[in-house]
Structure formats: structure tokens, C-alpha cells
Design a protein around this motif. Structure first.
Motif, mmCIF file in Angstrom:
data_model
loop_
_atom_site.group_PDB
_atom_site.id
_atom_site.type_symbol
_atom_site.label_atom_id
_atom_site.label_comp_id
_atom_site.label_asym_id
_atom_site.label_seq_id
_atom_site.Cartn_x
_atom_site.Cartn_y
_atom_site.Cartn_z
ATOM 1 N N PHE A 129 -56.075 21.963 20.453
ATOM 2 C CA PHE A 129 -55.501 20.710 20.926
ATOM 3 C C PHE A 129 -54.737 20.076 19.768
ATOM 4 N N PRO A 130 -53.712 19.283 20.084
ATOM 5 C CA PRO A 130 -52.823 18.776 19.028
ATOM 6 C C PRO A 130 -53.444 17.660 18.203
ATOM 7 N N ILE A 131 -52.945 17.535 16.978
ATOM 8 C CA ILE A 131 -53.353 16.424 16.116
ATOM 9 C C ILE A 131 -52.868 15.108 16.706
ATOM 10 N N GLY A 132 -51.663 15.115 17.205
ATOM 11 C CA GLY A 132 -51.049 13.930 17.777
ATOM 12 C C GLY A 132 -49.691 14.273 18.329
ATOM 13 N N CYS A 133 -48.872 13.284 18.577
ATOM 14 C CA CYS A 133 -47.546 13.526 19.145
ATOM 15 C C CYS A 133 -46.601 12.425 18.661
ATOM 16 N N TYR A 134 -45.345 12.551 19.068
ATOM 17 C CA TYR A 134 -44.294 11.673 18.538
ATOM 18 C C TYR A 134 -43.369 11.227 19.657
ATOM 19 N N ILE A 135 -43.011 9.937 19.635
ATOM 20 C CA ILE A 135 -41.989 9.378 20.520
ATOM 21 C C ILE A 135 -40.714 9.207 19.694
ATOM 22 N N THR A 136 -39.647 9.844 20.125
ATOM 23 C CA THR A 136 -38.414 9.841 19.346
ATOM 24 C C THR A 136 -37.768 8.450 19.330
ATOM 25 N N GLU A 137 -36.729 8.327 18.523
ATOM 26 C CA GLU A 137 -36.034 7.047 18.399
ATOM 27 C C GLU A 137 -35.355 6.625 19.693
ATOM 28 N N ASP A 138 -35.015 7.584 20.550
ATOM 29 C CA ASP A 138 -34.406 7.236 21.832
ATOM 30 C C ASP A 138 -35.439 7.116 22.954
ATOM 31 N N GLY A 139 -36.729 7.092 22.581
ATOM 32 C CA GLY A 139 -37.788 6.872 23.567
ATOM 33 C C GLY A 139 -38.220 8.111 24.320
ATOM 34 N N ARG A 140 -37.882 9.294 23.835
ATOM 35 C CA ARG A 140 -38.250 10.539 24.532
ATOM 36 C C ARG A 140 -39.582 11.042 23.994
ATOM 37 N N PRO A 141 -40.586 11.229 24.855
ATOM 38 C CA PRO A 141 -41.886 11.741 24.381
ATOM 39 C C PRO A 141 -41.821 13.235 24.094
ATOM 40 N N LYS A 142 -42.388 13.622 22.958
ATOM 41 C CA LYS A 142 -42.423 15.035 22.576
ATOM 42 C C LYS A 142 -43.831 15.594 22.779
ATOM 43 N N ASP A 143 -43.883 16.856 23.199
ATOM 44 C CA ASP A 143 -45.135 17.618 23.282
ATOM 45 C C ASP A 143 -46.196 16.865 24.085
ATOM 46 N N ALA A 144 -47.360 16.588 23.479
ATOM 47 C CA ALA A 144 -48.487 16.035 24.225
ATOM 48 C C ALA A 144 -48.329 14.558 24.571
ATOM 49 N N CYS A 145 -47.280 13.901 24.104
ATOM 50 C CA CYS A 145 -47.085 12.488 24.438
ATOM 51 C C CYS A 145 -46.789 12.275 25.920
ATOM 52 N N VAL A 146 -46.454 13.358 26.626
ATOM 53 C CA VAL A 146 -46.142 13.209 28.053
ATOM 54 C C VAL A 146 -47.398 12.978 28.884
ATOM 55 N N ILE A 147 -48.600 13.171 28.307
ATOM 56 C CA ILE A 147 -49.819 13.064 29.103
ATOM 57 C C ILE A 147 -50.265 11.628 29.304
ATOM 58 N N GLU A 150 -48.957 5.301 28.307
ATOM 59 C CA GLU A 150 -49.061 4.229 27.327
ATOM 60 C C GLU A 150 -48.386 4.578 26.008
ATOM 61 N N PHE A 151 -48.037 5.860 25.836
ATOM 62 C CA PHE A 151 -47.304 6.257 24.635
ATOM 63 C C PHE A 151 -45.818 5.973 24.887
ATOM 64 N N HIS A 152 -45.339 4.824 24.474
ATOM 65 C CA HIS A 152 -43.964 4.459 24.818
ATOM 66 C C HIS A 152 -43.193 3.830 23.662
ATOM 67 N N GLU A 153 -43.855 3.481 22.572
ATOM 68 C CA GLU A 153 -43.154 2.859 21.446
ATOM 69 C C GLU A 153 -42.213 3.876 20.788
ATOM 70 N N LYS A 154 -40.971 3.462 20.541
ATOM 71 C CA LYS A 154 -39.980 4.358 19.964
ATOM 72 C C LYS A 154 -40.253 4.585 18.478
ATOM 73 N N ASP A 155 -39.893 5.802 18.036
ATOM 74 C CA ASP A 155 -40.053 6.202 16.637
ATOM 75 C C ASP A 155 -41.479 5.934 16.141
ATOM 76 N N THR A 156 -42.435 6.398 16.961
ATOM 77 C CA THR A 156 -43.850 6.123 16.671
ATOM 78 C C THR A 156 -44.680 7.381 16.876
ATOM 79 N N PHE A 157 -45.666 7.567 15.998
ATOM 80 C CA PHE A 157 -46.610 8.665 16.123
ATOM 81 C C PHE A 157 -47.891 8.138 16.774
ATOM 82 N N TYR A 158 -48.478 8.973 17.629
ATOM 83 C CA TYR A 158 -49.769 8.650 18.249
ATOM 84 C C TYR A 158 -50.749 9.754 17.882
#
Length: 581
Positions: A129-147, A150-158
Motif C-alpha cells: 500500500f502507498p506511503i501517500g499521494c499527491y494533488i497536483t497544482e491544477d487540482g488533479r489527484p495522482k495515484d491513491a488520492c482518487v480513493i 476529501e483529498f482536494h487541496e492543490k499542490d498538497t501531499f496526503y
């Protein structure tokens, strides 16, 4: 788990290396600033695990059987971005989340899996399972952020700092108060704990802004529950992982389709060879007069030059000896794998078996090299046996060592420790080399191979060759058919290596290996016959390279499919290329 009171039996969780499909560099668990297990002894690893880069270590996560825990604190990590050391640790953690690095946890030798729904209503269980995920500067969720919406802040790691672990077991009726673990699953979650010392696992996700300054606190927690599962037998507890892999049915269909095509082509090649040779031999047997005998053509014209020693016969005999060693090693390893001795549950067994077999098969290598070199009329037996012992293994080891230096420099867990390198050299010099000398002794002691015809003193002039009978085009065409035989299996094997998944279809792999050997033999014989019919008697090197060029097709496809940027640093793929050559 057995004993007088299994309810109070401890279950220890181990952690393995962290890796990513977007990076070729795995790292040890201790390379990251996670919660560490203090004072616990690291479990021993076999040679195969070390060569594959597995680094199993104890973890601070420890459970009591059948005791439910909810939001239990493990540790809290604090980072002050004004301090250089803390900033480097936090940046490394961000980079790992950006590249989607995955945890790999182990309970009772079973991978702790993260199961989630995929397309067509199927459920995929990933052994990590992943360490975490990243929301890009344009608000696009990468990898596991799509699950998580609530992961919606831009340019932010969760960061996934909390895991819900569920362990499945069944009670063993034949043993008093005994139980066996049959599955371990988890669900990663992210919580920003307002009170790290007394967490409640609720609230907003744990976000780390890419431009965060000041102090950052990450509290790691877990919850664990137990569930009795009567339908899963202990011997079949790996099945749910293997069966949930995506495109499993497509893989079986593709392999079966490939086997049918290869069998059909092999039959066609064999039929053409038998019919052509039968026709030529029947025509030669019908010649009664001397005038007819003088009208010979094709391969019969070169009968006086067919056994002329090839150029660089020393090198050819060395390659044949080393090839015999690898061929027998591959056959025996796949045979044991088919019998279930080298299953994924037996970690590192496949690589350990291959290395040990290669070391013990030095005698066939020395014998074959010596026999062929003597049949070529060679007399430098000392040079032959030394080259057989050191040339091909030395090239592979030099490549291995250079790649290892790169991995050492990057601090990757895939780097082999110095002690293991010394152990490999000891196996090579102290076991493989003496066995090669013994094989070469018996090979040179035996009488040379007697040829059925006498070789002419003056070499026959080779006529102008057509395009398809020239050496290079013939060699390139000869490797296409064997490559088509192994293409499907190589695709799934390399996907398993690159994607850090488990490969378990050794039955199909063994069958494809047998068909590969047959196809290589038939393709080589067919093209060798065409060259002899064109009055070209330099067949030894050409027959060796015709099937050997399959490896070059493989390397070209490997670069084309996986790209030119990361592949050269993936040591496992390059070692596979060297062995195929």
C-alpha cells in the motif's frame, strides 16, 4: 498460533523494502523516517532474498491474538523545516509519495494486502500500500488520492498515517486451542490527529503542503481486528492474492494462443525439413551412373568442407560450454518450480536454487567446452578451461558489480552487501571453477569426435550468396520464431519484476521453455540446411548465432516497451539479458 491460551499469543508484523513502479530504486524501511522497532533482532535472509533486494526488518506494530485495538498510537514524528536535517527527511518523504512508493508488510510469512475494487466489479488485492499521494497544482489527484474525495487541496501531499488491519484465522480442530492465520488485509487512511498522545482517528486528512514552513507533526496509528474464516484452508491462503491479479483470464488465453501458434509453426518447420531431406536423399540414392554422380548440387557439394574447424573455435567452444551450464540450470530450476518447491511463499528460493545449481553445474560446462574444442583440433586446453571458467561468468559479474556500485551510490536496498559479494565470489572460485576443471579434464581425456567424412586440404570457394542466405539477414530472421515463442511469457515475467508482483505460472513457463528449445533447434537446422544448399559451409558460428539472436530481439523489445531512461539501471532485467545471450 497454538498453546494453552492463544488469546494471549503475540503476532509480530515485519516490514520489507519499499519500492515503486515509477522508480527502479527500492529503499529499506529504515531509510524513511517512520516508526522504528527498538531492540528487535532482524530476521535472517537467504541468498535469494539478498540478491532480489529484500530487506525484512521488525516493526513497532505488534498485536495480541483476538484482541481488538482501535486507533492505537505508534509514534509521532516532528519536522522543523528550519532545520536542514528535518527538511531533508520531509523532502525525501514527499518525493517518495510523489513517486508512489509502496509499503510491504508481512504477517506470518503472508503479505498484508490492500484490496480495492477495480473495473468490471472485480476486486484486486495488492501486496502493498502507498506511503501517500499527491494533488497536483491544477487540482488533479495522482495515484491513491482518487480513493478519497476529501483529498482536494492543490499542490498538497496526503500521507497515510493510519491503517485498519483485519486478520483472518481459522481454528485448528485437531490441536488444542490452536489457530492459523489465513489472510491479512488492511486499508490505509489519513488523519490529522489533533491530540497525538490520545488519538481518536477522526477529522480531516493529514495534509502536507508542498510549500509548508514551520513545524509539521505526523502521528502514526493503527487499528486491528480479527475475524474467523472457516472457508479458507491454510494451504490455500495465497490463492486470494494470486487469483485477484488483474487480467488473469486474458493471460491464460494469451499463453494458450501462443502455445498453439508455436506448436503449429514447429510442426511446419519439422515437416518441411523431413520432406526436403527425404526428397534429396531419395534422389541421391537413385543415382546409378558416374555421370549422374558428377551432377551433384546443393549441400552434397560441400561434404569435404563441412567439418572444417571454424574461425575462433576456442571462443565458440567456451560459449557452448557456458550455454550448456545455463540450459541445464534453467531446466532443473523450472522443473522444481513446477513441483511447487519454489512457490512465492518460499521467499528467495527461486534465485537461491538457480545460483546453487549454476555453481554445481561447472562440470558439464567444462566437459562440453573441452569436447568441442578438441573436435576443432585445438591444443591449448589450459586457455580453454580458464576461459570457460571466467569469461562468461566474469562478464555477468562485472555488469552486476557496476550496477551494484550505482545502487550503492544511491543508497538503495537493492545494493548487495559486501559480505554477499564475497560469498558469491567464494562460490564461483571455490566450487564452480574446480568443477569446471574436472569436467574439462574428462573432456580432453576422451577421444576426439570422429567425423564421417575427410576434410579437404584446400577450402572450397563459396559462391556469391543471395540476400536471405547471407550471414546477418539469416541470423536476424532465425531469432524471430523463437522470440515469438517466449514473447508472452517474457511480458508477464518482466511485468511481475517491474511492477513488484508475484509470478506463479511456472507450469506454463516450463512448457514454453521446452517449446523454445525445440523451436530454436528446428529453426537452426532449417536455416543451416538452406546455407549448406547455397554451398556455404561456415555453419558452426551461424547455427550458434541463429538462435542466440533471440536475445537481441528481446533486448530491442525491452527498450521499446519500457523506455530508454530507467531501464539500464534495472539490474534484474540486465542480468536476464546477459543470461539470454
Amino acid at each position: 498460533i497454538s498453546g494453552s491460551s492463544p488469546e494471549f499469543s503475540g503476532i509480530e508484523l515485519f516490514v520489507n523494502r519499499l519500492d515503486s513502479v515509477e522508480s527502479v530504486l527500492p529503499y529499506e524501511y529504515t531509510a524513511f523516517d517512520f516508526c522504528q522497532a527498538e531492540g528487535k533482532k532482524r530476521p535472517s535472509e537467504n541468498l535469494g532474498q539478498v540478491l532480489f533486494g529484500e530487506r525484512i526488518e521488525p516493526s513497532p506494530y505488534r498485536f495480541t491474538f483476538n484482541k481488538k485495538e482501535t486507533c492505537k498510537a505508534v509514534c509521532t514524528k516532528t519536522y522543523d523545516t528550519k532545520k536542514l536535517e528535518d527538511k531533508q527527511k520531509l523532502d525525501f518523504l514527499k518525493k517518495s509519495m510523489l513517486l508512489n512508493y509502496q509499503h510491504h508488510w508481512i504477517v506470518d510469512n503472508m503479505p498484508v494486502t490492500w484490496c480495492y475494487d477495480v473495473e468490471d466489479g472485480q476486486r484486486f488485492c495488492n501486496p502493498g500500500f502507498p506511503i501517500g499521494c499527491y494533488i497536483t497544482e491544477d487540482g488533479r489527484p495522482k495515484d491513491a488520492c482518487v480513493i478519497n474525495s476529501e483529498f482536494h487541496e492543490k499542490d498538497t501531499f496526503y500521507i497515510f498515517n493510519h491503517v485498519d488491519i483485519k486478520i483472518y484465522y481459522h481454528v485448528v480442530e485437531n490441536e488444542a486451542l490452536g489457530a492459523r492465520l489465513v489472510a491479512a488485509k488492511l486499508e490505509p487512511k489519513s488523519y490529522k490527529h489533533t491530540h497525538p498522545d490520545n488519538p481518536d482517528c477522526s477529522g480531516v486528512p493529514m495534509d502536507i503542503s508542498n510549500k509548508a514552513n514551520g513545524e509539521v507533526k505526523i502521528a502514526y496509528t493503527y487499528s486491528v481486528s480479527f475475524q474467523e474464516e472457516k472457508n479458507i484452508r491454510w494451504a490455500s491462503r495465497w490463492d486470494y492474492i494470486l487469483e485477484s491479479m488483474p487480467h488473469t483470464h486474458i493471460q491464460w488465453f494469451s499463453i494458450m494462443n501462443s502455445l498453439v501458434i508455436v506448436l503449429f509453426l514447429s510442426g511446419m518447420v519439422a515437416m518441411i525439413m523431413l520432406r526436403t531431406l527425404h526428397k534429396d536423399i531419395a534422389r541421391y540414392n537413385q543415382m546409378d551412373s558416374t555421370e549422374d554422380a558428377q551432377e551433384e548440387f546443393g549441400w552434397k557439394l560441400v561434404h569435404g568442407d563441412i567439418f572444417r574447424p571454424p574461425r575462433k573455435g576456442m571462443l565458440l567452444s567456451v560459449f557452448l560450454g557456458s550455454g550448456t551450464q545455463i540450459l541445464i540450470m534453467t531446466f532443473v530450476t523450472l522443473f522444481f518450480a513446477c513441483l511447487g518447491f519454489l512457490s512465492p511463499a518460499n521467499r528467495g528460493a527461486l534465485m537461491t536454487c538457480a545460483v546453487v545449481l549454476w555453481v554445481l553445474l561447472g562440470t558439464p560446462a567444462g566437459y562440453v567446452a573441452a569436447r568441442f574444442y578438441k573436435s576443432f583440433g585445438g591444443e591449448k586446453w589450459k586457455t580453454n578451461v580458464l576461459l570457460t571458467s571466467f569469461l562468461c561468468p566474469g562478464i555477468v559479474f562485472a555488469d552486476f558489480f557496476i550496477m551494484n556500485l550505482i545502487l550503492w551510490g544511491e543508497g538503495s536496498s537493492a545494493a548487495i552487501p559486501f559480505g554477499t559479494l564475497v560469498a558469491i565470489l567464494a562460490l564461483w572460485f571455490c566450487i564452480s571453477v574446480p568443477l569446471t576443471f574436472i569436467g574439462a579434464y574428462f573432456g580432453f581425456k576422451k577421444n576426439a569426435i570422429e567425423h564421417p567424412v575427410r576434410t579437404n586440404q584446400i577450402p572450397r570457394q563459396i559462391p556469391e550468396q543471395s540476400f536471405y542466405t547471407k550471414p546477418l539477414p539469416g541470423i536476424i530472421m532465425g531469432g524471430i520464431l523463437p522470440f515469438g515463442c517466449i514473447f508472452i511469457q517474457l511480458f508477464f515475467i518482466l511485468n511481475s519484476i517491474w511492477s513488484h508482483q508475484m509470478y506463479y505460472m511456472f507450469g506454463f513457463l516450463f512448457l514454453v521453455f521446452i517449446i523454445l528449445v525445440i523451436t530454436c533447434s528446428e529453426a537452426t537446422i532449417l536455416l543451416c540446411y538452406f546455407h549448406l544448399c547455397a554451398e556455404d559451409y561456415h555453419w558452426q558460428w551461424r547455427s550458434f548465432l541463429t538462435s542466440g539472436f533471440t536475445a537481441h530481439h528481446f533486448i530491442f523489445w525491452l527498450y521499446h516497451d519500457y523506455g530508454f531512461d530507467l531501464l539500464p539501471f534495472h539490474r534484474d532485467n540486465w542480468i536476464l539479458c546477459m543470461l539470454l545471450n
